[in-house]
Design a protein around this motif. Sequence first.
Motif, PDB file in Angstrom:
ATOM      1  N   ALA B 173      28.891  17.717 -41.206  1.00 59.92           N
ATOM      2  CA  ALA B 173      28.429  19.076 -40.958  1.00 59.92           C
ATOM      3  C   ALA B 173      27.870  19.248 -39.558  1.00 59.92           C
ATOM      4  O   ALA B 173      27.828  20.353 -39.048  1.00 59.92           O
ATOM      5  CB  ALA B 173      27.353  19.446 -41.977  1.00 59.92           C
ATOM      6  N   SER B 174      27.443  18.162 -38.923  1.00 55.05           N
ATOM      7  CA  SER B 174      26.765  18.331 -37.642  1.00 55.05           C
ATOM      8  C   SER B 174      27.705  18.199 -36.448  1.00 55.05           C
ATOM      9  O   SER B 174      27.267  18.288 -35.315  1.00 55.05           O
ATOM     10  CB  SER B 174      25.600  17.350 -37.518  1.00 55.05           C
ATOM     11  OG  SER B 174      26.078  16.040 -37.530  1.00 55.05           O
ATOM     12  N   LEU B 175      28.989  17.964 -36.695  1.00 54.05           N
ATOM     13  CA  LEU B 175      29.934  17.922 -35.581  1.00 54.05           C
ATOM     14  C   LEU B 175      30.868  19.122 -35.689  1.00 54.05           C
ATOM     15  O   LEU B 175      31.424  19.389 -36.746  1.00 54.05           O
ATOM     16  CB  LEU B 175      30.757  16.625 -35.624  1.00 54.05           C
ATOM     17  CG  LEU B 175      29.975  15.326 -35.501  1.00 54.05           C
ATOM     18  CD1 LEU B 175      30.917  14.147 -35.627  1.00 54.05           C
ATOM     19  CD2 LEU B 175      29.246  15.271 -34.182  1.00 54.05           C
ATOM     20  N   ASN B 176      31.025  19.834 -34.607  1.00 57.38           N
ATOM     21  CA  ASN B 176      31.884  21.020 -34.616  1.00 57.38           C
ATOM     22  C   ASN B 176      33.345  20.597 -34.769  1.00 57.38           C
ATOM     23  O   ASN B 176      33.870  19.872 -33.928  1.00 57.38           O
ATOM     24  CB  ASN B 176      31.687  21.767 -33.293  1.00 57.38           C
ATOM     25  CG  ASN B 176      32.373  23.113 -33.302  1.00 57.38           C
ATOM     26  OD1 ASN B 176      33.309  23.320 -34.079  1.00 57.38           O
ATOM     27  ND2 ASN B 176      31.929  24.007 -32.463  1.00 57.38           N
ATOM     28  N   PRO B 177      34.018  21.050 -35.825  1.00 58.48           N
ATOM     29  CA  PRO B 177      35.379  20.571 -36.071  1.00 58.48           C
ATOM     30  C   PRO B 177      36.383  21.055 -35.032  1.00 58.48           C
ATOM     31  O   PRO B 177      37.483  20.535 -34.947  1.00 58.48           O
ATOM     32  CB  PRO B 177      35.707  21.136 -37.449  1.00 58.48           C
ATOM     33  CG  PRO B 177      34.782  22.282 -37.633  1.00 58.48           C
ATOM     34  CD  PRO B 177      33.544  21.945 -36.877  1.00 58.48           C
ATOM     35  N   ARG B 178      36.021  22.075 -34.239  1.00 56.85           N
ATOM     36  CA  ARG B 178      36.994  22.608 -33.270  1.00 56.85           C
ATOM     37  C   ARG B 178      36.827  21.999 -31.885  1.00 56.85           C
ATOM     38  O   ARG B 178      37.488  22.409 -30.949  1.00 56.85           O
ATOM     39  CB  ARG B 178      36.821  24.107 -33.150  1.00 56.85           C
ATOM     40  CG  ARG B 178      37.043  24.783 -34.461  1.00 56.85           C
ATOM     41  CD  ARG B 178      37.119  26.250 -34.240  1.00 56.85           C
ATOM     42  NE  ARG B 178      37.353  26.911 -35.500  1.00 56.85           N
ATOM     43  CZ  ARG B 178      37.755  28.154 -35.585  1.00 56.85           C
ATOM     44  NH1 ARG B 178      37.971  28.832 -34.508  1.00 56.85           N
ATOM     45  NH2 ARG B 178      37.942  28.690 -36.761  1.00 56.85           N
ATOM     46  N   MET B 179      35.871  21.092 -31.753  1.00 56.85           N
ATOM     47  CA  MET B 179      35.675  20.497 -30.438  1.00 56.85           C
ATOM     48  C   MET B 179      36.127  19.048 -30.475  1.00 56.85           C
ATOM     49  O   MET B 179      35.940  18.364 -31.475  1.00 56.85           O
ATOM     50  CB  MET B 179      34.187  20.550 -30.053  1.00 56.85           C
ATOM     51  CG  MET B 179      33.742  21.907 -29.556  1.00 56.85           C
ATOM     52  SD  MET B 179      31.985  22.080 -29.654  1.00 56.85           S
ATOM     53  CE  MET B 179      31.500  21.556 -28.043  1.00 56.85           C
ATOM     54  N   THR B 180      36.700  18.591 -29.354  1.00 54.04           N
ATOM     55  CA  THR B 180      37.049  17.186 -29.309  1.00 54.04           C
ATOM     56  C   THR B 180      35.770  16.384 -29.111  1.00 54.04           C
ATOM     57  O   THR B 180      34.736  16.924 -28.749  1.00 54.04           O
ATOM     58  CB  THR B 180      38.001  16.876 -28.137  1.00 54.04           C
ATOM     59  OG1 THR B 180      37.338  17.254 -26.942  1.00 54.04           O
ATOM     60  CG2 THR B 180      39.301  17.614 -28.277  1.00 54.04           C
ATOM     61  N   VAL B 181      35.897  15.087 -29.340  1.00 54.61           N
ATOM     62  CA  VAL B 181      34.734  14.227 -29.203  1.00 54.61           C
ATOM     63  C   VAL B 181      34.163  14.314 -27.793  1.00 54.61           C
ATOM     64  O   VAL B 181      32.957  14.346 -27.591  1.00 54.61           O
ATOM     65  CB  VAL B 181      35.124  12.780 -29.556  1.00 54.61           C
ATOM     66  CG1 VAL B 181      34.008  11.833 -29.196  1.00 54.61           C
ATOM     67  CG2 VAL B 181      35.440  12.692 -31.036  1.00 54.61           C
ATOM     68  N   ARG B 182      35.063  14.415 -26.808  1.00 57.52           N
ATOM     69  CA  ARG B 182      34.578  14.487 -25.429  1.00 57.52           C
ATOM     70  C   ARG B 182      33.719  15.730 -25.238  1.00 57.52           C
ATOM     71  O   ARG B 182      32.635  15.681 -24.669  1.00 57.52           O
ATOM     72  CB  ARG B 182      35.752  14.505 -24.444  1.00 57.52           C
ATOM     73  CG  ARG B 182      35.287  14.587 -22.988  1.00 57.52           C
ATOM     74  CD  ARG B 182      36.423  14.618 -21.994  1.00 57.52           C
ATOM     75  NE  ARG B 182      37.114  13.344 -21.918  1.00 57.52           N
ATOM     76  CZ  ARG B 182      38.364  13.139 -22.343  1.00 57.52           C
ATOM     77  NH1 ARG B 182      39.047  14.135 -22.866  1.00 57.52           N
ATOM     78  NH2 ARG B 182      38.933  11.954 -22.231  1.00 57.52           N
ATOM     79  N   GLU B 183      34.227  16.868 -25.753  1.00 56.83           N
ATOM     80  CA  GLU B 183      33.482  18.120 -25.590  1.00 56.83           C
ATOM     81  C   GLU B 183      32.131  18.043 -26.301  1.00 56.83           C
ATOM     82  O   GLU B 183      31.119  18.489 -25.783  1.00 56.83           O
ATOM     83  CB  GLU B 183      34.294  19.282 -26.160  1.00 56.83           C
ATOM     84  CG  GLU B 183      35.415  19.717 -25.247  1.00 56.83           C
ATOM     85  CD  GLU B 183      36.438  20.571 -25.969  1.00 56.83           C
ATOM     86  OE1 GLU B 183      37.274  21.151 -25.288  1.00 56.83           O
ATOM     87  OE2 GLU B 183      36.408  20.651 -27.208  1.00 56.83           O
ATOM     88  N   ILE B 184      32.161  17.463 -27.492  1.00 57.98           N
ATOM     89  CA  ILE B 184      30.916  17.366 -28.257  1.00 57.98           C
ATOM     90  C   ILE B 184      29.878  16.566 -27.488  1.00 57.98           C
ATOM     91  O   ILE B 184      28.724  16.978 -27.353  1.00 57.98           O
ATOM     92  CB  ILE B 184      31.184  16.691 -29.619  1.00 57.98           C
ATOM     93  CG1 ILE B 184      31.955  17.628 -30.534  1.00 57.98           C
ATOM     94  CG2 ILE B 184      29.874  16.297 -30.288  1.00 57.98           C
ATOM     95  CD1 ILE B 184      32.425  16.982 -31.801  1.00 57.98           C
TER      96      ILE B 184
END
Lengths: 563, 382
Positions: B173-184
């Motif tokens: 739930a705490s990671l935005n599914p639409r962002m890549t890991v790099r962006e996160i």
Amino acid sequence: MPAKKKIEVNDLRISFWTNQGMVRAVRGVSFDLFEQETLAIVGESGSGKSVTSRAIMGILAGNAVIDEGEIWYDGQDLTKINEELFHNIRGDRIGMIFQDPMSSLNPIMRIGKQITEGMLINGDHRKKEFKALIREHYNALYDAKVKRKSMIKEFKEQKKELKEQGDTEKITSLKEAFEKDLDAQKKAISEARKNLAKRKTEIKQEIKERYEQKAKEYDKKIETLKASMKDKIAEETPQYKNAVDQLKKEKAKRFSRIDKEHKQNMDDIERRFQSTKGTQKEKLAKEKRAEKNRYKNEKLKAKEEFADKFAQHQHPRKVYKQQLENLKEEKARIFKVTKKEAKERAIKVMEDVGIPEPDKRFRQYPFQFSGGMRQRIVIAVALTADPDVLICDEPTTALDVTIQAQILELIKTLKVDRNLSVIFITHDLGVVANMADRVAVMYAGKIVEIGGVDEIFYNPKHPYTWALLSSMPDLNTEERLQAIPGTPPNMLFPPKGDAFADRNAYAMKIDFEKEPPYFKVSDTHYAATWLLHKDAPEVELPEAVQRRIQHMAESPEGKEDES
Amino acid sequence: MSTTNEPILRVKNLKQHFKSGFGKNKLVVKAVDDVSIDIYKGEVFGLVGESGCGKTTTGRTIIKLYEPTDGIVEFMGETISAGYESLKEMIRQTRHDARDMISDLKDELESSEDKDKDKLKQEYDEKVKEIKEKKDTQITELRKEIRRRQQITADPNMKTMKRMQMIFQDPIASLNPRMTVREIIAEGLRIAGEKDAKTITKKVNDVLETVGLLPEHAGRYPHEFSGGQRQRIGLARALVVAPEFIIADEPISALDVSIQAQVINLLNELRQELGLTIMFIAHDLSVIKYFSDRIGVMYFGKLVELAPKDELFKNPLHPYTRSLLSAVPLPDPNYEKKRKRFAYDPSTHDYSKEAPELVEIKPGHLILANSAELAEYKKVLK
């Protein structure tokens, strides 16, 4: 341990259809559940422990296929019987407690309705009796059909054999004999079918008559009550009215007295108030307030007192109406579980699982309960049907320690009170040590080790059990944790050989090539690892496990137990 | 575990009250009520308690996801957020006191039967004036303080704030599914003012390696990872801005058994390599015992006991701590058969005469008790 088996699972294999292919979730699981024991199934998520339990309940997802295997319960193979017959078992005989109380309760339905729902749906006594009586005839038909199938299969095999030998003469004679047999069998089937239909109507008629007979008694009672009711009401009404009038008079008297007293006091205070000055006034104001309060309280008390007195007298019309209602209710209870009966039973069960004030709680919604209470309700729902096997699918994983301890204690006492056999699924070894009589450790769709709880904890044999035991810290752990490297295998492509070999520091060459069979450690303890083969090298237990076992043996609790 | 005497985080009388409704329906939930904690550099501070006891709220208030109702949070010597409910209360109290004093004087004046009333009246007027002036100066000072605290809370020093980071419970739930890991991972860097793309990429790659992932993973999306790897991404996101202090809010509760150990080991390694200070919030006592240096036990918004871990497990004093310890299941069947759980009943405390306070019963061992209870606990200790 009483040797009576409740559930017997033989070589169960379950797969799921997915876009990527077949996921082999369970790959040959066999175990027995004995009467009144708790069997714990441990493993990581994805090891197939939930799928196995869901197969027993017959609630697998739509894309699941049972490839092979049998689940025997009460003389029936649960993998083969149809949905109609499963209704009698699911929930009724085998209950289940789900993992997350938040998502297994309906948020917009009152608790009471959720608990009674099952009782009301399964509440038709006539239907139930009918199903029980007709079952053997159904079974006869089913057996006959199965026999025909096996006959055909046998014949085909024999024919093939003979064909290979080239013995045409024998084939014709065999064919003749077979056709004769088949005709006889067909006749038997049609007879069974006819018999079934005949018995169906017969049993229906019989049940109907029996129930009508029972209901007749009540009909008579209701009639007599109805006839005599009017006269009795007319007779008793004046008496009732008298009594009530008397009370009303008394009440008025009492209240006027209280009012008078209050007025006097107030006047008195007022008079003094006029004649004083300065800070003294505040004191009097306080007195005034106190007097007002006293007056209020006294009035309230008197009101309650009289309400009680009035409640003792009831209008005869009301009394007889209630009697009539009661009779009607009793009559209805012959045929089915009525709403009232269901509520009574639900409240009883709620009390059993330790929900305080069940009358009040009955009408509340799930969100008004705390986590532990919610889980108790889920347990209550499972218990209303009075099952004899209870499957608990991680019932405490979503709860914290204190509440977990309460729920575990609750399940334990219920198990003893109701003679339950329990399958307990969890990944917390502490909980297992607390609850289980026997433990099955699952990995990648297989049971890798199964044995008594002491055997698994004090004499583990499979490397995966070692890894599980050493990966979690307990209250004495100081050194670095022995994490299990990597992740569980992808069950789309089940690994060859021992599934755990990839993550296993003790893996040998054979582990990657050939699947290990079960090696017997003791009569109740089996493990599937090549390490137990007589040609395998001696292996030392991981240090963490060794230390832990040693510590357990040394702890004062352990010593007391042995002596 | 090198602990110096300089606290990196100092929480003083922190309160977090959630209010809802008006008038009759007004409801105040005291999620955190008067909690004071000092966390020293390099240590792991564990916070335990049952769900709903306010441990997560404490963490979230410290990192300023909520504005505190009252109390002060100091981080690296700087006040980063402060509430002012008690100051408001003080203003009310000052006003009330002044009014009381004046009315007393008035009573005196009226009741006195002296002849030269004019003189008395003059005296009275002077006194009233004095009181009013004093009240006004006090109130303006308090108001100033309130304004100062509001300003601090609204606009903290970003340079200090970024030294504090948080890891959340549920890695899905705490990671935005639409962002890549790099962006996160880079998001925090960007917010902190880093603009150079090359530096960002380098830092992201470095931090991925630190947490045991590969730079190739940076282009992927969170759903392509397993639970343990996802929690590693959450950790990388926190670590990329080089924090000194991490709040880990139940980082392993949502993970699978075998993976929990991986994450704990990783946290342990990083803490030693980078010299991190960690506030570890969890409800699993075995994990807390393994991982923390000092442990605080919370119950209904209050810190009831605080001690070094060995001390706490050896001499649990508060009845709630004892009940909590007695509920921990251990993987040992013989022990489990013997284990007896005691329930905690908060009504056993008699706080009608004297309110409890957090007092030091032994060096480093604090407990919530009033003086009568303290004497009893001391007896138990001996």
